[in-house]
Write an enzyme that holds these catalytic residues in place. Sequence first.
Site, PDB file in Angstrom:
ATOM      1  N   HIS A   1      36.029   7.723  21.010  1.00 46.09           N
ATOM      2  CA  HIS A   1      35.810   7.593  22.456  1.00 46.09           C
ATOM      3  C   HIS A   1      37.021   8.123  23.240  1.00 46.09           C
ATOM      4  CE1 HIS A   1      34.196   5.447  26.100  1.00 46.09           C
ATOM      5  NE2 HIS A   1      35.483   5.459  26.421  1.00 46.09           N
ATOM      6  N   GLU A   2      38.190   7.616  22.902  1.00 45.24           N
ATOM      7  CA  GLU A   2      39.390   8.006  23.665  1.00 45.24           C
ATOM      8  C   GLU A   2      39.713   9.493  23.457  1.00 45.24           C
ATOM      9  OE1 GLU A   2      40.373   6.045  25.942  1.00 45.24           O
ATOM     10  OE2 GLU A   2      39.322   4.268  25.207  1.00 45.24           O
TER      11      GLU A   2
ATOM     12  N   GLU B   1      33.661   9.583  31.592  1.00 51.99           N
ATOM     13  CA  GLU B   1      33.018   8.692  30.623  1.00 51.99           C
ATOM     14  C   GLU B   1      31.910   9.434  29.859  1.00 51.99           C
ATOM     15  OE1 GLU B   1      34.541   5.983  30.106  1.00 51.99           O
ATOM     16  OE2 GLU B   1      33.158   4.795  28.910  1.00 51.99           O
TER      17      GLU B   1
END
Length: 504
Positions: free
Chosen positions: A269-270, A299
């Site tokens: 995700h990051e 996002e």
Amino acid sequence: MYKSKNSKVQKLLEHYREMSLLGNILAILGWDLNVNLPPKGSEARAHQISLIESLLVDKWLDPEFKFLLEEDIDEKTLNETDRAILRNLKIGGKYYFKVPKKLILEKSELTSKAYVIWSEAKKNNRFKDFQPLLQKLIETERLIAGHLEYKKNSYDALLDLYEPGLTYEFTDELFRSLQPTLTKLLNRITNSSVYKMSGNSMFEGKTYPIELQRKLADFVLNKMSYHFDEGRLDISSHPFTTELGRHDVRITTRYDLHDFRESLYSVVHEAGHGLYELGVDSNYANTPLAGGVSLGIHESQSRFWENQIGRNPLFVAYLQPVLHAMFPHEMEGVDINELSKYVNYVSKSLIRTKADEVTYTLHIILRFEIENDLINKKIDVKDLPDIWRSKMKSYLGVVPPTDREGVLQDVHWAHGSIGYFPTYALGNIYAAQFTNRMKKDISFDEDVRHGKLTKILQWLRKNVHIHGSLYMPNELVMRVTGEKLNPKYFIDYLEKKYSKLFIS
Ligand code: MG
């Protein structure tokens, strides 16, 4: 670095460059605070951060800069890039120009108190302890909204701070179409016999040594082309991504010794956020065009890598032998099917940050409705625990037994971030729409199946990353996919993926 032919825009760019560098310094102080700081150093760090923050506010409020920005520059004489620069500076400056400094300072004082009181209230499961401060925070947000511009609903002014152009009306329509469909899908999944037979019991009581989990993270980061000559992976209590400068975008993770999913999917995700920052046109460094265009689009990039790739059963199948090689004892007897179900497990959970793809948006819809009703004085702060429970019951079919697992779970309101939550849901919807378009251009499934992710990254770089903040979110989606934000792709994606996993 980009240079404008218009002398006024060029002057604004030179002024902004220092603001951007101050932002980088704040990022360094913040990164170090979250990754390295010994506990006793926190007070000194708070002073350092608040000094740089006030220098940054002064830069925004510099009379010459403000005058130049508010002066009418004939937009027809400008090229597309210069117009975007002016637009972004106006968006960025709006908060400082329109909201009185006294109110900004009051809010920051309130939020620094609120954080401590909220975390105590959460720990002790006592909403009443947080209630008076939350009441004040909501009143402050109403005042702030009053100073900002909006057309119909004062909540719009707050939404717009996080996702430029986002309105209540648009989001409400989007969520109203999603909520019943998601609730229905959730019930179909949890009632199916396949789902009832699948569980996580074979993963219980397992241990995954941290140094091996770190190796797994390195393996996946390398696959994603997130490299350590322009990034770092460290540990913090909440995973985050931060840009400290051009070619210096760092990510963090946290490890759970008994659940490899925690770190693996935080890392993916990051790194998705990180690749976006790293992929922006180098000419835009330290200009108002650097960085991702909005929280929602940001996002979308992190969720794309986390869900469309990382939790994609094709990629899970690719990872399976890697996991088996790293954790031979823990993975013994685990097949691809079970692994896929484990990393995509759906449940009627109480906690947003632990929610799966099917239920996640429902957690956001609940918060969005509550925020709108609070800002518009349709509900009282004191009634929040009850309202929370009743919405959880109707959307997810579960009721949190405590406020700690209910209304007190998130830090956002204590931070004064009202209007932030919807960007998380937008990210999922954008991500599905981008993926749908990407599949028409490249052999997505084949590439994911073989763990070949370079073409996928190239597509994102060319279509999304390179532009930085040149296009507004709605323009960008239109350019990339040929239509405005459309939740159909997200719903289709969920129906297809989760029917296959848990229903049929
Ligand atoms: Mg994120």
